[in-house]
Design a protein around this motif. Sequence first.
Motif, short mmCIF file in Angstrom:
data_model
loop_
_atom_site.label_atom_id
_atom_site.label_comp_id
_atom_site.label_asym_id
_atom_site.label_seq_id
_atom_site.Cartn_x
_atom_site.Cartn_y
_atom_site.Cartn_z
N ALA A 43 -30.40 -17.73 4.68
CA ALA A 43 -31.34 -17.08 3.81
C ALA A 43 -32.65 -17.00 4.44
O ALA A 43 -33.21 -17.83 4.93
CB ALA A 43 -31.43 -17.82 2.51
N VAL A 44 -32.99 -15.59 4.94
CA VAL A 44 -34.33 -15.43 5.50
C VAL A 44 -35.59 -15.32 4.29
O VAL A 44 -36.69 -15.74 4.82
CB VAL A 44 -34.22 -14.20 6.16
N THR A 45 -35.11 -15.19 3.22
CA THR A 45 -36.07 -15.29 1.94
C THR A 45 -35.34 -15.73 0.78
O THR A 45 -34.04 -15.70 0.73
CB THR A 45 -36.36 -13.59 1.76
N ASP A 48 -32.91 -13.45 -0.64
CA ASP A 48 -31.65 -13.18 0.06
C ASP A 48 -30.52 -14.29 -0.49
O ASP A 48 -29.34 -14.07 -0.69
CB ASP A 48 -31.55 -13.68 1.51
N ARG A 139 -35.17 -18.94 10.60
CA ARG A 139 -36.09 -17.57 10.21
C ARG A 139 -36.14 -17.86 8.84
O ARG A 139 -35.10 -18.19 8.01
CB ARG A 139 -35.45 -16.45 10.72
N TYR A 140 -37.40 -17.74 8.20
CA TYR A 140 -37.39 -17.98 6.78
C TYR A 140 -39.02 -17.21 6.57
O TYR A 140 -39.97 -17.86 6.97
CB TYR A 140 -37.49 -19.33 6.17
N ARG A 141 -39.16 -16.39 5.36
CA ARG A 141 -40.20 -16.01 4.99
C ARG A 141 -40.58 -16.35 3.68
O ARG A 141 -39.71 -16.18 2.64
CB ARG A 141 -40.19 -14.48 5.20
N SER A 157 -40.74 -14.89 11.77
CA SER A 157 -41.10 -15.93 10.60
C SER A 157 -40.52 -17.01 11.06
O SER A 157 -39.77 -17.66 10.06
CB SER A 157 -40.45 -15.34 9.59
N ARG A 158 -40.23 -17.44 12.23
CA ARG A 158 -39.81 -18.85 12.62
C ARG A 158 -40.57 -19.93 12.42
O ARG A 158 -40.16 -21.14 12.17
CB ARG A 158 -39.28 -19.06 13.96
N ARG A 309 -36.19 -25.04 2.62
CA ARG A 309 -37.01 -23.74 2.24
C ARG A 309 -37.70 -23.58 0.71
O ARG A 309 -38.65 -22.97 0.81
CB ARG A 309 -35.76 -22.50 2.15
N GLN A 312 -41.19 -24.99 1.77
CA GLN A 312 -42.05 -24.27 2.43
C GLN A 312 -42.42 -23.28 1.24
O GLN A 312 -43.60 -22.93 1.17
CB GLN A 312 -41.01 -23.17 3.44
N GLU A 313 -41.78 -22.75 0.51
CA GLU A 313 -42.28 -22.13 -0.74
C GLU A 313 -43.28 -22.77 -1.51
O GLU A 313 -44.38 -22.17 -2.03
CB GLU A 313 -41.18 -21.81 -1.78
#
Length: 383
Positions: A43-45, A48, A139-141, A157-158, A309, A312-313
């Motif tokens: 998942a990049v976002t 996703d 990769r994750y935004r 976005s790494r 992830r 990060q959020e």
Amino acid sequence: MTETLPRSAVLTGGLVAATLVLSACGAGSDGATNADGESAATAVTAKDFGGMDALVKAAKKEGTLHAIALPRDWANYGALLDGFEKKYGIKVEVENPDGASQDEINAVTSRKGQDRAPDVLDLGSSFAYSAAQKDLLARYRVADYADIPDGQKDSLSRWYNGYGGYISIGCDANRVRTCPTSFKDLLKPEYKGQIALNGDPTKSGSAFGTVFAAALANGGSFDYVQPGLDFFAKLKKNGNYTPVQSTSATIKKGQTPIVLDWDYLNAKYADEFKSKGLDWQIAVPEDGKFSQYYSQAINKDAPHPAAARLWQEYLYSVEGQNLWLKGYARPALMAAMERKGTLDKTAAAKLPKVSGTPTTPTESQMDYAKEDIAQGWSKAVSR
């Protein structure tokens, strides 16, 4: 990360992380899938993966987040770790809190496929660059990725910057009659044996940044760091530089009454020492302003990809960014939060005062500086 082996980084070489014999686990535990069976590892976002609710559910099922080199007393990480655990009920296990960026990378590479590999990384900028080049990062935004300033995030976005600060001069005003406020001041004979760093510039990001700042203060540039090495050679020759590595303990004992370090660490000392009657003053030198951020990233083979992830959020949420700010670190989303009215104004008002807009070296400039400092530091301070 106490200041004995500072938070930022072994800039060359580094300690080889011990390889642990652990059961292998693929990049993604049983909980890292959504209702449609899609893996969080790709998942990049959050969108996703089906949205934040799905990400939170999967992360809670994983139940654990593996972090490394996050000391509780660095940039308010204690409050961030506690806040994440309280908000989501996910246990954060922090290995080697006093470790450096190279230790983090070593753990990623030596434990690939193992369930004790770190999920998330907090890296000095140059290490984030190299980790991305080695294809170690996912990769994750995060939701507010677009608000992170250009130049402070990887185009894929790494990695992206989380928090940072300026090189500053901390001074025990109880022991030093007139505290220095510039690099030029530091050369004065009255500071004999008093000026310390919190590590070796080949291993410590703040010490590395201090050499860069000294270069800027003495005719150097992001492309030419030699004047910074020459400056410390002068400090060593006139007896002002002490090789004692600064910590809160050495400051309390009077061994390191003048310390060159990130402003958020010196500001933390000021708070810590106030109740003990120690007047710790802070100045960001106008003749050598150097600012740098620390980057956040996810291990490409994280054993808990959903929790990674979600972490990060959380770091880039209003709560997370303001918690960094309360630790005197300047969050990457500070300007955007100020525009939106979500910035903690009380915490922002306590930051050490700095004029002008900071500039930072590029990836190639950092690489060249690392090589020059690695080759020239021991010679500079052994003269």
